[in-house]
Every structure is written in structure tokens, then in C-alpha cells.
Design a protein around this motif. Sequence first.
Motif, PDB file in Angstrom:
ATOM      1  N   GLY A  53      41.940  40.689  32.694  1.00 14.56           N
ATOM      2  CA  GLY A  53      42.920  41.908  32.699  1.00 14.56           C
ATOM      3  C   GLY A  53      43.223  42.180  34.096  1.00 14.56           C
ATOM      4  O   GLY A  53      42.970  41.624  35.088  1.00 14.56           O
ATOM      5  N   LEU A  54      44.261  43.197  34.359  1.00 16.08           N
ATOM      6  CA  LEU A  54      44.948  43.523  35.519  1.00 16.08           C
ATOM      7  C   LEU A  54      44.807  44.976  35.756  1.00 16.08           C
ATOM      8  O   LEU A  54      45.051  45.846  34.807  1.00 16.08           O
ATOM      9  N   CYS A  55      44.955  45.291  36.990  1.00 16.83           N
ATOM     10  CA  CYS A  55      44.630  46.769  37.302  1.00 16.83           C
ATOM     11  C   CYS A  55      45.467  46.793  38.854  1.00 16.83           C
ATOM     12  O   CYS A  55      44.987  46.327  39.692  1.00 16.83           O
ATOM     13  N   GLN A  56      46.451  47.743  38.902  1.00 12.17           N
ATOM     14  CA  GLN A  56      47.144  47.925  40.049  1.00 12.17           C
ATOM     15  C   GLN A  56      46.349  49.133  40.905  1.00 12.17           C
ATOM     16  O   GLN A  56      46.751  50.111  40.486  1.00 12.17           O
ATOM     17  N   ASN A  57      45.728  48.756  41.906  1.00  9.45           N
ATOM     18  CA  ASN A  57      45.116  49.838  42.862  1.00  9.45           C
ATOM     19  C   ASN A  57      44.594  49.420  44.165  1.00  9.45           C
ATOM     20  O   ASN A  57      44.732  48.164  44.366  1.00  9.45           O
ATOM     21  N   THR A  76      49.745  45.121  44.844  1.00  8.23           N
ATOM     22  CA  THR A  76      50.884  44.903  44.716  1.00  8.23           C
ATOM     23  C   THR A  76      51.073  44.484  43.451  1.00  8.23           C
ATOM     24  O   THR A  76      50.727  43.163  42.741  1.00  8.23           O
ATOM     25  N   ARG A  77      52.159  45.023  42.624  1.00  3.21           N
ATOM     26  CA  ARG A  77      52.484  44.639  41.190  1.00  3.21           C
ATOM     27  C   ARG A  77      52.906  43.178  41.068  1.00  3.21           C
ATOM     28  O   ARG A  77      52.807  42.701  40.047  1.00  3.21           O
ATOM     29  N   GLU A  78      53.818  42.964  42.028  1.00  2.00           N
ATOM     30  CA  GLU A  78      54.448  41.465  42.032  1.00  2.00           C
ATOM     31  C   GLU A  78      53.483  40.189  41.603  1.00  2.00           C
ATOM     32  O   GLU A  78      53.458  39.253  41.024  1.00  2.00           O
ATOM     33  N   MET A  79      52.246  40.432  42.623  1.00  2.00           N
ATOM     34  CA  MET A  79      51.093  39.619  42.426  1.00  2.00           C
ATOM     35  C   MET A  79      50.506  39.884  41.169  1.00  2.00           C
ATOM     36  O   MET A  79      50.055  38.814  40.636  1.00  2.00           O
ATOM     37  N   LEU A  80      50.284  40.661  40.524  1.00  6.86           N
ATOM     38  CA  LEU A  80      49.781  40.798  39.429  1.00  6.86           C
ATOM     39  C   LEU A  80      50.413  40.362  38.459  1.00  6.86           C
ATOM     40  O   LEU A  80      50.014  39.698  37.317  1.00  6.86           O
ATOM     41  N   ALA A 109      42.103  48.665  47.065  1.00  3.85           N
ATOM     42  CA  ALA A 109      40.731  48.360  46.984  1.00  3.85           C
ATOM     43  C   ALA A 109      39.744  49.399  47.765  1.00  3.85           C
ATOM     44  O   ALA A 109      38.561  49.733  47.368  1.00  3.85           O
ATOM     45  N   GLU A 110      40.358  50.624  48.288  1.00  7.11           N
ATOM     46  CA  GLU A 110      39.736  51.703  48.813  1.00  7.11           C
ATOM     47  C   GLU A 110      39.300  52.694  48.013  1.00  7.11           C
ATOM     48  O   GLU A 110      38.791  53.542  48.111  1.00  7.11           O
ATOM     49  N   GLU A 111      40.176  52.541  46.819  1.00  8.85           N
ATOM     50  CA  GLU A 111      39.897  53.667  45.723  1.00  8.85           C
ATOM     51  C   GLU A 111      39.808  53.017  44.484  1.00  8.85           C
ATOM     52  O   GLU A 111      40.947  52.828  43.905  1.00  8.85           O
ATOM     53  N   LEU A 112      38.581  52.473  44.098  1.00  6.35           N
ATOM     54  CA  LEU A 112      38.434  51.759  42.611  1.00  6.35           C
ATOM     55  C   LEU A 112      38.163  52.730  41.530  1.00  6.35           C
ATOM     56  O   LEU A 112      37.682  53.379  41.296  1.00  6.35           O
ATOM     57  N   PRO A 113      39.163  52.471  40.681  1.00  7.37           N
ATOM     58  CA  PRO A 113      39.235  53.185  39.160  1.00  7.37           C
ATOM     59  C   PRO A 113      38.271  52.922  38.358  1.00  7.37           C
ATOM     60  O   PRO A 113      38.478  52.552  37.129  1.00  7.37           O
ATOM     61  N   PHE A 114      36.867  52.611  38.780  1.00  9.45           N
ATOM     62  CA  PHE A 114      35.919  52.175  37.672  1.00  9.45           C
ATOM     63  C   PHE A 114      34.689  52.888  37.950  1.00  9.45           C
ATOM     64  O   PHE A 114      34.346  53.419  39.074  1.00  9.45           O
ATOM     65  N   ALA A 115      33.983  53.034  36.926  1.00 11.05           N
ATOM     66  CA  ALA A 115      32.806  53.825  36.846  1.00 11.05           C
ATOM     67  C   ALA A 115      31.712  53.342  38.046  1.00 11.05           C
ATOM     68  O   ALA A 115      31.464  52.214  37.988  1.00 11.05           O
ATOM     69  N   THR A 116      30.990  54.285  38.222  1.00 10.38           N
ATOM     70  CA  THR A 116      29.709  54.169  39.191  1.00 10.38           C
ATOM     71  C   THR A 116      28.653  53.192  38.310  1.00 10.38           C
ATOM     72  O   THR A 116      28.527  53.349  37.362  1.00 10.38           O
ATOM     73  N   ASP A 117      28.268  52.136  39.178  1.00  4.41           N
ATOM     74  CA  ASP A 117      27.072  51.355  38.780  1.00  4.41           C
ATOM     75  C   ASP A 117      27.476  50.356  37.290  1.00  4.41           C
ATOM     76  O   ASP A 117      26.674  50.307  36.418  1.00  4.41           O
ATOM     77  N   SER A 118      28.740  50.079  37.117  1.00  8.83           N
ATOM     78  CA  SER A 118      29.367  49.804  35.995  1.00  8.83           C
ATOM     79  C   SER A 118      29.520  48.466  36.059  1.00  8.83           C
ATOM     80  O   SER A 118      29.950  47.571  34.843  1.00  8.83           O
ATOM     81  N   GLY A 132      41.807  42.397  45.569  1.00 12.49           N
ATOM     82  CA  GLY A 132      43.066  41.668  46.242  1.00 12.49           C
ATOM     83  C   GLY A 132      43.289  40.502  45.541  1.00 12.49           C
ATOM     84  O   GLY A 132      43.264  39.465  46.182  1.00 12.49           O
ATOM     85  N   ALA A 133      43.377  40.516  44.235  1.00  9.51           N
ATOM     86  CA  ALA A 133      43.337  39.283  43.491  1.00  9.51           C
ATOM     87  C   ALA A 133      44.584  38.387  43.672  1.00  9.51           C
ATOM     88  O   ALA A 133      44.415  37.228  43.461  1.00  9.51           O
ATOM     89  N   GLY A 134      45.543  38.871  44.394  1.00  6.78           N
ATOM     90  CA  GLY A 134      46.901  37.971  44.450  1.00  6.78           C
ATOM     91  C   GLY A 134      47.508  37.345  43.321  1.00  6.78           C
ATOM     92  O   GLY A 134      47.629  38.366  42.418  1.00  6.78           O
ATOM     93  N   ALA A 135      47.584  35.942  43.341  1.00  4.00           N
ATOM     94  CA  ALA A 135      48.057  35.372  42.200  1.00  4.00           C
ATOM     95  C   ALA A 135      46.879  35.008  41.190  1.00  4.00           C
ATOM     96  O   ALA A 135      47.124  34.422  40.215  1.00  4.00           O
ATOM     97  N   GLY A 136      45.755  35.387  41.593  1.00  2.00           N
ATOM     98  CA  GLY A 136      44.830  35.279  40.767  1.00  2.00           C
ATOM     99  C   GLY A 136      43.615  34.080  40.713  1.00  2.00           C
ATOM    100  O   GLY A 136      42.758  34.101  39.819  1.00  2.00           O
TER     101      GLY A 136
END
Length: 267
Positions: free
Chosen positions: A104-108, A84-88, A110-119, A61-65
Motif C-alpha cells: 500500500g501507499l501513504c504520503q506522510n 514525496t508523491r512522485e516517489m510513491l 516520517a516525523e508524524e506517522l498516521p498509524f495507531a500506537t502498538d499496531s 522514506g520508501a522512495g521508489a519502493g
Amino acid sequence: MTQEHRQEFSQDSTTTSAQRMFGSQASMYATSQVHIHDNRLTTLQRMIAESPAPRRAIDLGAGAGFTAFAAAEYAGLVVASDLTREMLLETRRIAGDRGFSNVGLCQNRAEELPFATDSIDLVTCRAAGHHFTDLGAAFNEIHRILRPAGSLVMADSVSPEDDALAVWYNDMELRRDFSHVENRKVSVLLKMLEDRGLKVVEQHDERTYMMFNDWVKRTATPQADVVSLRRDFLNATPHARETFLIEPQGDDIAFAWPSLVFRAIKS
Ligand SMILES: C[S@@+](CC[C@H](N)C(=O)[O-])C[C@H]1O[C@@H](n2cnc3c(N)ncnc32)[C@H](O)[C@@H]1O
């Protein structure tokens, strides 16, 4: 909330409501003094500095970062993650202005994170959890992506334990921002974390000091709702006025929302 406002913004799910609210108001959040810096960010930054230096961090939920930038002072790489793309895009612009090359930026969601387990070594999150449609699912995902003993460093608005105050507070928030989900009681939040194997090792009660006119401007709250919210702030019970430090100041109203800032470890 006016009918017109409802139709314009809330025809789909809550998630879409959040994207519409933050998509249209991104530049307001990018210039909001309380988001650029507040006492919670100072505490978060100290907690990050005291944790083992993270190689990989994610700010949810990085908002404006602004929290991602605080983490970027210490981390090898920080991914600013937001629905939200506009916030990123604001994050990208401000990261460039501030000279960060490790954000870096990632649009997703928070309930479904596209990052590997234990990473991931560190997850940060400020002023965003109460917007997530399903905070429990987000905590599950945070637990999954953190490496063993990795840290979640988080700050969010929380409700008093008193039911009447909790209802009043969430009602004010929802009428001001239709994408608001819930400011949870500290007891509820801590139980959610414990149930998911996120062990709180440090916690602080803090306040977020704000001014009413600026608060409703940031969310473009319709005028009719501003009028009724102002009336309800000024007519709040003595208990609510005392708890939320509600203080009329000329044509404005000072107030403070309670927040919890904490560090939790993946166990
Ligand atoms: C108040 S802003 C966050 C401020 C920012 N963390 C900071 O420290 O300045 C809240 C952000 O949460 C994002 N958000 C809302 N629901 C979300 C969800 N389910 N998943 C990810 N981000 C979400 C919004 O798009 C918005 O950018």
C-alpha cells in the motif's frame, strides 16, 4: 551550489526541499542500480527473514519502493510511506510490474506517522533517515507505532567518528544534494535509538559503492557544483581518500560511503 539552483529548490523548509529534490528526480531513483539493489538490501532482507513473519510492516522514506518490496516477500501487508508523491507513484508502478498485491501507499512525513500506537510488527527504512528533517522525532514515532518487541530494520549512511572526516563528508553530500540533512556518527545514531527505547540487537558496518558521475547525475547537481565537488574529491586528504575509498577511474571517480545496517527491538 549555484544561486539559480538555490532559488529554484530551497525557498521553503528542508522538508519542502526534499519533496522538490525527490519529486523532480523520482525517475532517476527508480532506475538507480544502487537503490534497486545493494549489499545493504541483502542484509536487511536477511534480517527481515529471520524476524517473526510480520503481518503489518511500514517502509519509511520508501522512495521508489525497493525496500518495501523486499519486506513484501515476507509480510502480510507493507505500507510504503514517503513524503514525496512522485516517489510513491514510482513505487506503485514498479509494484504493479513486479506483481505485488500487498504493497500500500501513504504520503506522510516520517516525523508524524498516521498509524495507531502498538499496531505495527516491522518498520523498515533504507537510505532515507539522513534526509529526515528530525530523525529523533521519526524514531519517537517508530517506537510509538511498533508493537512491543516489534522490529526496526534500518540501513543508512553514517559518518566516521573523526570530526574532520565527518565535516568533509556531510559537506560533499550537501553540495551535491541541497535536501541532505546529516549523515550522523554511529555513536550519535546508537545513542538516539537507546534514548528512545529502541534496543539494537544486531548491527553491521557496510559500504555503499558508487561512481561520482552517476551520483551527481541522480540529483541533477548543477555543473558548477559538479566541477568543484570533483576537484574536492580528487584533492581530498589521504585520510579521506583511504576512508571513503576514493579512486579516480578514467573521467570518473569510484568511492564508497560508510553505512550502518541494524535491527532494533522496541523495549
Ligand atoms: C533515497 S530515497 C529512499 C530510497 C528507498 N528507501 C530505497 O530503499 O530504495 C529517500 C526518500 O526519503 C524521502 N524523504 C525525505 N524526507 C522525508 C521525511 N521527512 N519523511 C518521509 N520521507 C522523506 C524522500 O521523498 C525520498 O523518497
